[in-house]
Write a protein that holds these residues in place. Structure first.
Motif, PDB file in Angstrom:
ATOM      1  N   ARG A   1      -3.366   0.167  -3.668  1.00 19.53           N
ATOM      2  CA  ARG A   1      -3.048  -1.162  -3.144  1.00 19.53           C
ATOM      3  C   ARG A   1      -2.688  -2.083  -4.298  1.00 19.53           C
ATOM      4  O   ARG A   1      -3.479  -2.299  -5.209  1.00 19.53           O
ATOM      5  CB  ARG A   1      -4.251  -1.704  -2.380  1.00 19.53           C
TER       6      ARG A   1
ATOM      7  N   PRO B   1       0.410   5.912  -0.861  1.00 20.04           N
ATOM      8  CA  PRO B   1      -0.473   6.999  -1.306  1.00 20.04           C
ATOM      9  C   PRO B   1      -0.571   6.999  -2.831  1.00 20.04           C
ATOM     10  O   PRO B   1       0.381   6.669  -3.524  1.00 20.04           O
ATOM     11  CB  PRO B   1       0.221   8.266  -0.804  1.00 20.04           C
ATOM     12  N   THR B   2      -1.730   7.356  -3.351  1.00 21.67           N
ATOM     13  CA  THR B   2      -1.946   7.287  -4.795  1.00 21.67           C
ATOM     14  C   THR B   2      -1.660   8.621  -5.480  1.00 21.67           C
ATOM     15  O   THR B   2      -1.707   9.678  -4.865  1.00 21.67           O
ATOM     16  CB  THR B   2      -3.388   6.835  -5.104  1.00 21.67           C
TER      17      THR B   2
ATOM     18  N   THR C   1      -9.139   6.349   1.818  1.00 19.87           N
ATOM     19  CA  THR C   1      -8.652   6.473   3.188  1.00 19.87           C
ATOM     20  C   THR C   1      -8.424   7.950   3.485  1.00 19.87           C
ATOM     21  O   THR C   1      -8.434   8.790   2.591  1.00 19.87           O
ATOM     22  CB  THR C   1      -7.329   5.705   3.398  1.00 19.87           C
TER      23      THR C   1
ATOM     24  N   THR D   1      -5.430   5.581  -1.074  1.00 21.14           N
ATOM     25  CA  THR D   1      -4.340   4.611  -1.015  1.00 21.14           C
ATOM     26  C   THR D   1      -4.390   3.704  -2.237  1.00 21.14           C
ATOM     27  O   THR D   1      -5.448   3.214  -2.613  1.00 21.14           O
ATOM     28  CB  THR D   1      -4.455   3.772   0.272  1.00 21.14           C
TER      29      THR D   1
ATOM     30  N   GLU E   1       0.837  -1.197   0.000  1.00 17.85           N
ATOM     31  CA  GLU E   1       0.000   0.000   0.000  1.00 17.85           C
ATOM     32  C   GLU E   1       0.867   1.240   0.000  1.00 17.85           C
ATOM     33  O   GLU E   1       1.942   1.262   0.603  1.00 17.85           O
ATOM     34  CB  GLU E   1      -0.910   0.014   1.222  1.00 17.85           C
TER      35      GLU E   1
END
Length: 131
Positions: free
Chosen positions: A60, A27-28, A53, A58, A25
């Motif tokens: 994944r 941060p996007t 989130t 996030t 995971e």
């Protein structure tokens, strides 16, 4: 404060691969989403999704391993860095390890692997080297 989010992403994937973790995971961002899409298209990860989130979304990644648990990603390196950008034309993109690895490029048509960039005849900034 993170100065190079792409290097952070590659380090997270490298560390997860070494300990054979099933999920990673982070941060996007649009850049990270593009790199994840290239990894999925090239068969290095199973899938990826975004999770809502706080304070940020996030990303994944579901990591992929061989039938006996062997790592598919043995090496993942950042090529172009904030202090030194590396650009490559499509004619200069030779196969990595005779086609066993890939380069991830940031092109005017989006984030592409070196195979896709050669097919579309477009060059760009070399972000990462994966094999």
């Amino acid at each position: 404060m993170m100065t190079d989010p792409i290097a952070d992403m590659l380090t997270r994937i490298r560390n997860a691969s070494r300990i054979e973790r099933p999920v990673v995971e982070m941060p996007t961002s649009n850049m990270r989403r593009g790199i994840a899409q290239v990894l999925k298209d090239e068969g290095y990860i199973w899938d990826f999704d975004e999770v809502e989130t706080r304070p940020v979304r996030t990303l994944r990644l579901q990591m992929k391993y061989g039938p006996n648990g062997e790592r598919l990603i043995t090496r993942i390196d950042r090529v172009s860095k904030p202090g030194r950008r590396i650009y490559c034309g499509y004619r200069d993109l030779k196969p990595v390890l005779n086609g066993l690895g890939i380069r991830v490029l940031s092109t005017p048509q989006g984030i592409l692997s070196d195979r896709q960039a050669r097919d579309k005849k477009v060059g760009g900034e070399v972000l990462a080297l994966i094999y």
